[in-house]
Design a protein around this motif. Sequence first.
Motif, short mmCIF file in Angstrom:
data_model
loop_
_atom_site.label_atom_id
_atom_site.label_comp_id
_atom_site.label_asym_id
_atom_site.label_seq_id
_atom_site.Cartn_x
_atom_site.Cartn_y
_atom_site.Cartn_z
N ALA A 263 0.83 -1.20 0.00
CA ALA A 263 0.00 0.00 0.00
C ALA A 263 0.87 1.26 0.00
CB ALA A 263 -0.93 -0.01 1.21
N ALA A 264 1.98 1.24 0.74
CA ALA A 264 2.88 2.40 0.74
C ALA A 264 3.51 2.61 -0.63
CB ALA A 264 3.96 2.22 1.80
N TYR A 266 2.14 1.81 -3.48
CA TYR A 266 1.10 2.35 -4.36
C TYR A 266 0.88 3.84 -4.09
CZ TYR A 266 -3.51 3.04 -6.46
OH TYR A 266 -4.56 3.51 -7.20
N ALA A 267 0.92 4.23 -2.79
CA ALA A 267 0.75 5.64 -2.46
C ALA A 267 1.92 6.49 -2.93
CB ALA A 267 0.56 5.80 -0.95
N ALA A 268 3.11 5.91 -2.94
CA ALA A 268 4.29 6.68 -3.36
C ALA A 268 4.29 6.97 -4.86
CB ALA A 268 5.56 5.93 -2.98
N ILE A 269 3.58 6.13 -5.63
CA ILE A 269 3.58 6.33 -7.08
C ILE A 269 2.92 7.66 -7.46
CG2 ILE A 269 2.69 5.41 -9.26
CD1 ILE A 269 3.01 2.63 -8.11
N GLY A 270 1.81 7.97 -6.82
CA GLY A 270 1.11 9.19 -7.18
C GLY A 270 1.39 10.37 -6.28
N ALA A 278 8.52 6.37 1.10
CA ALA A 278 9.32 5.14 1.19
C ALA A 278 10.11 5.10 2.49
CB ALA A 278 10.25 5.04 -0.02
N GLY A 279 10.70 6.22 2.89
CA GLY A 279 11.45 6.24 4.14
C GLY A 279 10.58 6.01 5.36
N ALA A 280 9.41 6.65 5.38
CA ALA A 280 8.50 6.44 6.51
C ALA A 280 8.01 5.00 6.57
CB ALA A 280 7.33 7.40 6.41
N ALA A 281 7.74 4.40 5.40
CA ALA A 281 7.29 3.01 5.39
C ALA A 281 8.39 2.07 5.86
CB ALA A 281 6.83 2.63 3.98
N GLY A 288 1.94 1.24 11.68
CA GLY A 288 0.59 1.52 11.21
C GLY A 288 -0.24 0.27 11.01
N VAL A 289 0.38 -0.79 10.47
CA VAL A 289 -0.36 -2.02 10.20
C VAL A 289 -0.79 -2.68 11.50
CG1 VAL A 289 -0.20 -4.32 9.21
CG2 VAL A 289 0.73 -2.37 7.96
#
Length: 586
Positions: A263-264, A266-270, A278-281, A288-289
């Motif tokens: 999910a991270a 996918y969010a980074a793409i847009g 990416a760093g936070a993930a 978060g999960v």
Amino acid sequence: MSAATGVGAAGPDPRVPWVDVLVSAVASVSWALIGMAGAAALGLRLLDADAAGSLGPMTAAVVALGAGGAVTPSGDMSAYGLSGAQAGTAVDFTPLGVSLVGALLLSFFFLRSLRAAGVVVSPAELLARAGAVVALFVAMTGGLVRAGHGVVTVDGGSLGLDDLPGMGGGEAEIPGLGDVGGMLPDRAGDLVDASAAVGFTVDTVPTLLGGLGWSAGVLLVALLASRRAPLPRGWDAVHRVARPAVSAVVTVLLVAVAAGFAAAGYAAIGDGHPRRIAGAALLAAPNGVWLGIPIGLFVPWDGRASGPLLGVLPHPVDDLLRAGPDRPVTLGRLAELDGRVWLLGVAAALMMLLAGVLTAVRTPVAAEPAGTEPVGTAGFAGRCALRLGVATAVTLPLLALLTRVSADASLSVLGFDVVDAGIELRGRLGTALLLGAVWGAGAGVVGALLARASGAAGARATATATARGAAGADRDAGGRGAAGRAGPYAPGVPFRPPNPGTNPYLRVPPGALRPPAQPPAGGSEVDVSGAPTVIRPVGPVGRESRRGRRGAGDGSGGERAPLWPDGVPPPPPPPPPAPRDPDGGR
């Protein structure tokens, strides 16, 4: 024969292989710390944290936090002759992304080192291996204490200095004092562009104690979740009872983290800042999960947030906490603000169902203890429900403890609080314990019924978890049987009958057959039925066959089947001619 007897009398070696223990401990701890340091450094680099300070001390501090340690930030800001400006921060946060990398590497190399012990391991060797890993890890965290000292430079605008009345313009107004612009040195308004030097220090005692508890906990979970790792003799109940349920829970937690990383990505793409996502993930995706799993299972959380830290919370948690600290964070309240939050509950329920199915598939169906009547569907479902319920009842409070967040930041200028930012999220442990037991029991029953209906119940149970495997572990440990005989001289029971097609020792070699004895001269006892003679091979195996061969021909009672010299029996004799009818068929 005397040599074989001597080998059979040998017992197990009680000595601990200390060289192998120390080498494996060094490898386990080294790889774990290297992985944690690499994940922390990469995450900080992607977040551009190295622009505010040295990357090395910050990496050591993040690794210490990931290993259960504590970091105390503090600072003092002076700019343009202004004194009395102090910054204070308190952080209680565990970057579980770094922790997870270290836990996986530490578990992998520790469990790999146990394979040298064989099917079972002595309690002394297991304690020595685990103790060496824990002691070395605690010693290495002492190095983090020495390296985790640094200073981070924070821009004044990011601290909220521009929100101070009068600091954005020419006048500086403080409530109760009015315009104090003349009291401050010139260019006091440039504090907005000033920088605050905030230092941080890794606390010694909390970090050492945290490293001790973290490493011991990781090894305990690894031993319970690894279904094929050797355990001491007599611990068969752990194979059958604990490991199927614990391994199922650990599997679904790792699958959830993998979904969080997807999910991270996918969010980074847009997003306009993909590096930051990416760093936070990398640092905190498991936070978060694993925070969403208890919320999705209806575990309430108590939270508060204020100041700029509200912006770091996901939607709609920020809106709920902005409304007031008296409202607990629950799935229903979040769904009132955004209906899509119900999907979190659906995902958590499906995750529990997957844990129930995995538990049923990995739980042996055989009766416990061996020799009793096999359990039925109801008994098997109850067994899975009880074990998964206990495992989940322990897991949910543990997730609530690991994902709690507490952070406060303040900056005081002449006694006036410029920044008042804070965030706190804490789960209710008692409710998590009860809900975990209920969810685990329900998922265990449903998973067992589904596995029974599909025929997959116990299909993935390991040999050590079954009654046969538990008994065979004692027989095969170190190649010695229960009576102390060496393995080659005490063979086990085969799992399938002997097959001459796959075992060359059971095949009859050509030329090993001989013809039967000639019939009597009268020929009255010759079998003219045409039925072929039964041929049995010259038996290969065992002392019984050798006794039979010795007895044949010496009058001692041995019995031999008719054999042929070329291995091929002759064709049967033709049938006798039919008698003629004296009347010529009339």
